[in-house]
Design an enzyme around this catalytic site. Structure first.
Site, PDB file in Angstrom:
ATOM      1  CB  SER A 174       3.767  -2.674  -0.732  1.00  0.00           C
ATOM      2  OG  SER A 174       2.620  -3.319  -0.822  1.00  0.00           O
ATOM      3  CG  MET A 175       6.296  -8.280   0.458  1.00  0.00           C
ATOM      4  SD  MET A 175       6.303  -9.733  -0.735  1.00  0.00           S
ATOM      5  CE  MET A 175       7.662  -9.254  -1.860  1.00  0.00           C
TER       6      MET A 175
ATOM      7  CG  ASP B 173      -2.440   1.986  -0.157  1.00  0.00           C
ATOM      8  OD1 ASP B 173      -2.864   1.030  -1.009  1.00  0.00           O
ATOM      9  OD2 ASP B 173      -1.351   1.768   0.569  1.00  0.00           O
TER      10      ASP B 173
ATOM     11  CG  HIS C 113       0.123   0.387  -2.604  1.00  0.00           C
ATOM     12  ND1 HIS C 113       0.300   0.378  -1.103  1.00  0.00           N
ATOM     13  CD2 HIS C 113       0.713  -0.740  -3.081  1.00  0.00           C
ATOM     14  CE1 HIS C 113       1.109  -0.892  -1.034  1.00  0.00           C
ATOM     15  NE2 HIS C 113       1.424  -1.215  -2.291  1.00  0.00           N
TER      16      HIS C 113
END
Length: 253
Positions: free
Chosen positions: A94-95, A195, A225
């Site tokens: 993710s980030m 997601d 996710h």
């Protein structure tokens, strides 16, 4: 401030041939990445899994941090590995994927390759356009955690989304998107078929924007996710190890 159990940073000195920097995502912690890090350790690699500033405690703490601080933490761990290892890979969720892309953009060939799982570089949500103004008057919003298909599994992320931190995240996204053509390293990108946090357009933007010649895309059919602790976790671990060994062997020829 007492931290969340299992959210501690992790470091292991193994091989001097291959090192791996592993980064967790927004409002998460090393908890969601530790099984991946443990597998990399079992393969003999040197590993760094930092706890990003403002994470692993309370969501209020995260509102006091900004993306350059999160990036600084992964960069510091990356540079530690560069001192020790011949080839250093960066792997993020993710980030964490955005932070790994930024490392590749800034450090060039010092990054041997990237493994990204559901990387975030943008959002189509209408409220994101308002987050900078909203964050000045509202400290938090509903959580974006625990998007996991596997029953009974939690990532122990924050129960609220800190909006000032989210506003800073959008600045990281813009910076990373602008410099995607600078990414030339081998890339393994794994993204979930479903997601509910990061839209599939994110992976499309990354794949279309990078300049890497060696690119592999893998669709995770059984995970959402937080795929690193979901049904496809072993697939992620297996593919990342094979990728690091293949690319790392080429670097050492």
């Amino acid at each position: 401030m007492a931290g969340i159990a299992g959210a501690e940073e992790f470091a292991h000195d193994g091989s001097t041939d291959i090192g791996v920097l592993v980064s967790h995502g927004f409002t998460g912690s090393p908890f969601s990445m530790r099984p991946w890090a443990d597998r990399l350790v079992a393969e003999g690699f040197s590993v760094r899994l930092p706890l990003l500033p403002g994470h692993g405690t309370r969501w209020q703490d995260m509102n006091r941090t900004t993306w350059p601080q999160w990036y600084g933490a992964v960069e510091s761990s990356f540079l530690e590995l560069r001192e020790r290892c011949s080839s250093v890979f960066v792997m993020g969720l993710s980030m964490g994927g955005a932070l790994c892309l930024r490392l590749a953009q800034v450090h060039g060939d010092a990054v041997a390759g990237l493994v990204l799982v559901n990387p975030s570089v943008m959002s189509l949500r209408r409220e994101i356009k308002l987050v900078h103004a909203l964050s000045r008057v509202v400290p938090s919003s509903k959580p974006i955690s625990d998007d996991i298909a596997k029953p009974g599994v939690t990532e122990h992320a924050y129960p609220r989304t800190p909006l000032r931190a989210l506003a800073s995240l959008t600045k990281l996204w813009a910076t990373v998107r602008a410099d995607l053509p600078k990414v030339t390293q081998p890339l393994l990108l794994l993204h979930s078929a479903v997601d509910n946090v990061v839209e599939p357009e994110n992976s499309k933007v990354v794949l279309a924007g990078v300049s890497s010649a060696d690119v592999t895309e893998v669709v995770l059919e059984n995970s959402r996710h937080v795929a690193t602790i979901d049904h496809d976790a072993d697939l992620i671990f297996d593919r990342s190890v094979a990728f690091a060994r293949r690319v790392g062997a080429g670097d050492r020829v």
